[in-house]
Design a protein around this motif. Sequence first.
Motif, PDB file in Angstrom:
ATOM      1  N   GLU A 265       0.796  -1.229   0.000  1.00 52.64           N
ATOM      2  CA  GLU A 265       0.000   0.000   0.000  1.00 52.64           C
ATOM      3  C   GLU A 265       0.829   1.280   0.000  1.00 52.64           C
ATOM      4  O   GLU A 265       0.285   2.380  -0.180  1.00 52.64           O
ATOM      5  CB  GLU A 265      -0.943   0.003   1.207  1.00 52.64           C
ATOM      6  N   LYS A 266       2.136   1.125   0.241  1.00 50.00           N
ATOM      7  CA  LYS A 266       3.044   2.275   0.284  1.00 50.00           C
ATOM      8  C   LYS A 266       2.626   3.307   1.329  1.00 50.00           C
ATOM      9  O   LYS A 266       2.826   4.519   1.164  1.00 50.00           O
ATOM     10  CB  LYS A 266       3.168   2.924  -1.101  1.00 50.00           C
ATOM     11  N   THR A 267       2.000   2.823   2.389  1.00 47.84           N
ATOM     12  CA  THR A 267       1.668   3.676   3.539  1.00 47.84           C
ATOM     13  C   THR A 267       2.017   2.920   4.815  1.00 47.84           C
ATOM     14  O   THR A 267       2.083   1.681   4.819  1.00 47.84           O
ATOM     15  CB  THR A 267       0.176   4.038   3.579  1.00 47.84           C
ATOM     16  N   PHE A 268       2.222   3.648   5.893  1.00 51.11           N
ATOM     17  CA  PHE A 268       2.501   3.020   7.182  1.00 51.11           C
ATOM     18  C   PHE A 268       1.949   3.920   8.278  1.00 51.11           C
ATOM     19  O   PHE A 268       1.552   5.060   8.040  1.00 51.11           O
ATOM     20  CB  PHE A 268       4.012   2.808   7.374  1.00 51.11           C
ATOM     21  N   ARG A 269       1.958   3.389   9.471  1.00 54.82           N
ATOM     22  CA  ARG A 269       1.451   4.140  10.612  1.00 54.82           C
ATOM     23  C   ARG A 269       2.426   3.979  11.773  1.00 54.82           C
ATOM     24  O   ARG A 269       2.818   2.866  12.127  1.00 54.82           O
ATOM     25  CB  ARG A 269       0.075   3.614  11.017  1.00 54.82           C
ATOM     26  N   ARG A 270       2.799   5.116  12.390  1.00 57.11           N
ATOM     27  CA  ARG A 270       3.664   5.044  13.570  1.00 57.11           C
ATOM     28  C   ARG A 270       2.930   4.344  14.715  1.00 57.11           C
ATOM     29  O   ARG A 270       1.704   4.375  14.781  1.00 57.11           O
ATOM     30  CB  ARG A 270       4.052   6.453  14.031  1.00 57.11           C
ATOM     31  N   ILE A 271       3.688   3.753  15.616  1.00 62.58           N
ATOM     32  CA  ILE A 271       3.079   3.111  16.785  1.00 62.58           C
ATOM     33  C   ILE A 271       2.391   4.186  17.635  1.00 62.58           C
ATOM     34  O   ILE A 271       2.995   5.209  17.982  1.00 62.58           O
ATOM     35  CB  ILE A 271       4.147   2.377  17.629  1.00 62.58           C
ATOM     36  N   GLY A 272       1.115   3.954  17.947  1.00 65.77           N
ATOM     37  CA  GLY A 272       0.345   4.890  18.763  1.00 65.77           C
ATOM     38  C   GLY A 272      -0.311   5.991  17.959  1.00 65.77           C
ATOM     39  O   GLY A 272      -1.015   6.824  18.523  1.00 65.77           O
ATOM     40  N   ASP A 273      -0.129   6.002  16.637  1.00 66.94           N
ATOM     41  CA  ASP A 273      -0.696   7.046  15.792  1.00 66.94           C
ATOM     42  C   ASP A 273      -1.998   6.539  15.160  1.00 66.94           C
ATOM     43  O   ASP A 273      -2.265   5.335  15.112  1.00 66.94           O
ATOM     44  CB  ASP A 273       0.296   7.437  14.697  1.00 66.94           C
ATOM     45  N   THR A 274      -2.812   7.470  14.688  1.00 64.65           N
ATOM     46  CA  THR A 274      -4.057   7.091  14.000  1.00 64.65           C
ATOM     47  C   THR A 274      -4.020   7.511  12.534  1.00 64.65           C
ATOM     48  O   THR A 274      -4.968   7.274  11.794  1.00 64.65           O
ATOM     49  CB  THR A 274      -5.256   7.791  14.677  1.00 64.65           C
ATOM     50  N   LYS A 275      -2.927   8.107  12.122  1.00 71.78           N
ATOM     51  CA  LYS A 275      -2.824   8.637  10.760  1.00 71.78           C
ATOM     52  C   LYS A 275      -1.854   7.806   9.938  1.00 71.78           C
ATOM     53  O   LYS A 275      -0.743   7.492  10.378  1.00 71.78           O
ATOM     54  CB  LYS A 275      -2.347  10.092  10.816  1.00 71.78           C
ATOM     55  N   ASP A 276      -2.285   7.442   8.706  1.00 69.71           N
ATOM     56  CA  ASP A 276      -1.396   6.752   7.777  1.00 69.71           C
ATOM     57  C   ASP A 276      -0.513   7.770   7.067  1.00 69.71           C
ATOM     58  O   ASP A 276      -0.945   8.867   6.740  1.00 69.71           O
ATOM     59  CB  ASP A 276      -2.197   5.968   6.732  1.00 69.71           C
ATOM     60  N   ARG A 277       0.733   7.392   6.834  1.00 69.96           N
ATOM     61  CA  ARG A 277       1.683   8.266   6.160  1.00 69.96           C
ATOM     62  C   ARG A 277       2.156   7.587   4.870  1.00 69.96           C
ATOM     63  O   ARG A 277       2.467   6.393   4.879  1.00 69.96           O
ATOM     64  CB  ARG A 277       2.900   8.552   7.055  1.00 69.96           C
ATOM     65  N   GLU A 278       2.205   8.331   3.804  1.00 72.67           N
ATOM     66  CA  GLU A 278       2.709   7.784   2.547  1.00 72.67           C
ATOM     67  C   GLU A 278       4.232   7.737   2.564  1.00 72.67           C
ATOM     68  O   GLU A 278       4.887   8.579   3.168  1.00 72.67           O
ATOM     69  CB  GLU A 278       2.234   8.635   1.363  1.00 72.67           C
ATOM     70  N   VAL A 279       4.774   6.738   1.869  1.00 70.66           N
ATOM     71  CA  VAL A 279       6.221   6.596   1.828  1.00 70.66           C
ATOM     72  C   VAL A 279       6.638   6.048   0.468  1.00 70.66           C
ATOM     73  O   VAL A 279       5.944   5.228  -0.136  1.00 70.66           O
ATOM     74  CB  VAL A 279       6.720   5.670   2.973  1.00 70.66           C
ATOM     75  N   ASP A 280       7.764   6.536  -0.026  1.00 73.17           N
ATOM     76  CA  ASP A 280       8.327   6.064  -1.286  1.00 73.17           C
ATOM     77  C   ASP A 280       9.694   5.446  -0.991  1.00 73.17           C
ATOM     78  O   ASP A 280      10.710   6.151  -0.925  1.00 73.17           O
ATOM     79  CB  ASP A 280       8.468   7.226  -2.278  1.00 73.17           C
ATOM     80  N   VAL A 281       9.684   4.137  -0.773  1.00 70.02           N
ATOM     81  CA  VAL A 281      10.909   3.432  -0.386  1.00 70.02           C
ATOM     82  C   VAL A 281      11.043   2.159  -1.225  1.00 70.02           C
ATOM     83  O   VAL A 281      10.065   1.439  -1.419  1.00 70.02           O
ATOM     84  CB  VAL A 281      10.891   3.062   1.119  1.00 70.02           C
ATOM     85  N   ARG A 282      12.262   1.924  -1.683  1.00 67.87           N
ATOM     86  CA  ARG A 282      12.532   0.638  -2.327  1.00 67.87           C
ATOM     87  C   ARG A 282      13.072  -0.312  -1.269  1.00 67.87           C
ATOM     88  O   ARG A 282      13.978   0.030  -0.509  1.00 67.87           O
ATOM     89  CB  ARG A 282      13.571   0.783  -3.439  1.00 67.87           C
ATOM     90  N   ILE A 283      12.516  -1.526  -1.231  1.00 66.30           N
ATOM     91  CA  ILE A 283      12.938  -2.525  -0.242  1.00 66.30           C
ATOM     92  C   ILE A 283      13.930  -3.487  -0.878  1.00 66.30           C
ATOM     93  O   ILE A 283      13.672  -4.085  -1.926  1.00 66.30           O
ATOM     94  CB  ILE A 283      11.746  -3.329   0.308  1.00 66.30           C
ATOM     95  N   ILE A 284      15.093  -3.630  -0.228  1.00 63.40           N
ATOM     96  CA  ILE A 284      16.025  -4.712  -0.550  1.00 63.40           C
ATOM     97  C   ILE A 284      16.164  -5.547   0.718  1.00 63.40           C
ATOM     98  O   ILE A 284      16.533  -5.031   1.775  1.00 63.40           O
ATOM     99  CB  ILE A 284      17.403  -4.185  -0.990  1.00 63.40           C
ATOM    100  N   ALA A 285      15.822  -6.816   0.631  1.00 62.13           N
ATOM    101  CA  ALA A 285      15.924  -7.715   1.785  1.00 62.13           C
ATOM    102  C   ALA A 285      16.971  -8.784   1.497  1.00 62.13           C
ATOM    103  O   ALA A 285      17.199  -9.148   0.336  1.00 62.13           O
ATOM    104  CB  ALA A 285      14.576  -8.364   2.069  1.00 62.13           C
ATOM    105  N   THR A 286      17.617  -9.274   2.541  1.00 61.62           N
ATOM    106  CA  THR A 286      18.583 -10.363   2.370  1.00 61.62           C
ATOM    107  C   THR A 286      18.178 -11.531   3.255  1.00 61.62           C
ATOM    108  O   THR A 286      17.530 -11.364   4.303  1.00 61.62           O
ATOM    109  CB  THR A 286      20.020  -9.930   2.734  1.00 61.62           C
ATOM    110  N   ILE A 287      18.583 -12.723   2.820  1.00 60.10           N
ATOM    111  CA  ILE A 287      18.304 -13.939   3.583  1.00 60.10           C
ATOM    112  C   ILE A 287      19.500 -14.871   3.445  1.00 60.10           C
ATOM    113  O   ILE A 287      20.082 -14.980   2.358  1.00 60.10           O
ATOM    114  CB  ILE A 287      16.992 -14.611   3.097  1.00 60.10           C
ATOM    115  N   ASN A 288      19.904 -15.507   4.547  1.00 56.87           N
ATOM    116  CA  ASN A 288      21.116 -16.326   4.535  1.00 56.87           C
ATOM    117  C   ASN A 288      20.834 -17.823   4.454  1.00 56.87           C
ATOM    118  O   ASN A 288      21.681 -18.644   4.807  1.00 56.87           O
ATOM    119  CB  ASN A 288      21.976 -16.020   5.766  1.00 56.87           C
TER     120      ASN A 288
END
Length: 472
Positions: A265-288
């Motif tokens: 959804e490209k949105t997130f919410r801080r802990i304890g917040d009621t408002k969603d915030r938009e974010v533009d981030v590319r995710i790179i994940a690693t696994i061993n």
Amino acid sequence: MNEEIELKELLQKNKMYQQVLDDIEIGIHVVNAEGKTIFYNKKMMEIESMEMEDVLEKNLLDVFSFAQNGYSTLLEALHKGSSIKNAKQTYYNNKGKEITTINNTFPIIDKGIQIGAVEIARDVTKYERLLRENLFKKGNTKYTFESIIGSSDKIQEVIDTSKRATRTNSSILIIGETGTGKELFAQSIHNGSNRMSKPLVSQNCAALPDSLIEGILFGTRVGAFTGAVERPGLFEQADGGTLLLDEINSMNPTLQAKLLRVIQEKTFRRIGDTKDREVDVRIIATINEDPIDAISKGRLRKDLFYRLSVVSIFIPPLKERKQDIEDLVQFFIDKYNHLFAMNVKSVSSEVWSMLLEYEWPGNVRELEHIIEGSMNLLEHEEILTYSFLPIQFRNKPQFQSERNTKKDLDEMLIQKGRNIKPLEEYMEEAETYYLKKALKHHEFNVTKAAKALGMSRQNLQYRIKKWKISKE
């Protein structure tokens, strides 16, 4: 009389050609059809720190050695009859000095028959060293694809795949054992993308307890819990850039589900917040570990895996690309020469054999630690020998067995009560013995044996012919 005049004129012309070729500021090296040097000008002597008598009338491979999986551009032009232009080549003279040149190489053909080859070389050794030193001076090193060491087909394929991934903003899953360089590739992808001017924020998911990592990722709002403050999370810090999540399989499944929602959804919410915030981030994940194993054992959600692995990059372990070991060893030697103010040139042939035989469970990171640990024990030596290797490495069972075999070889070559053999004869027998052993182990497959020995196929074929080694 006319013949004498013609001969005199010819000799005079030859002296003039020699003078001109010696005075020009480029190196010139000519070999005949057998690969023996027949012309070698003064500039080439200066570039390679060699004397004329060390090179003239000698086979190229008896004088110089070439990098792992590498080849001589001069011999390539000689054997294939093809021209090679602006090719960078790193190789070593008979004293182990590293030389880097940019070469233009051409076959010499007379009446349709190839009679030799000529190489015109420009010295870039100092330039290469300066580049390397500048890399080491950067305290906050930003890795790029140029930082990745290795010329094997396997690592080059990974680099090519990673470079293609820089063109998009899709999520990436980098799969590889511990120590293979997953973060190196992640940084290279970020620095090669259109996000390079924005932040690259990294977090090891295994380094923090579950109770803290959610707040670190998404941020907190004042009053969310006792002691909570207004704090942006990693997603906000990485906005417009890249978020690297290392060891994603260490994150608990509940948090993985929240992460999946943010990616979708490209949105997130801080802990304890009621408002969603938009974010533009590319995710790179690693696994061993193998993602399929992680899914089956409940360490990775299947839906998150599919979302992250839009682009999957598999980094092979070092044991599957041993031909990169020579390049890596030389890089680490140069690195610690700079850091420790030392002048180590290379490692002994015995150490090379051990490094190539070992399976490297800790991969490139373990190799670097071995070189660093060894160089801590050196004083003024220029060659890293067996006795300077870390004790825990020397005591590996496989090396103890190999040492016993070496003793048997010593007894075969220098027998009690008999005169010691001349060094040249000893070296010939030792080299022949070891080459036969390697070829027999690989069922006389020259390509596989050359890879295991850490030399080019061309070099091994030359030595098989030189020592008259045949399949028995």
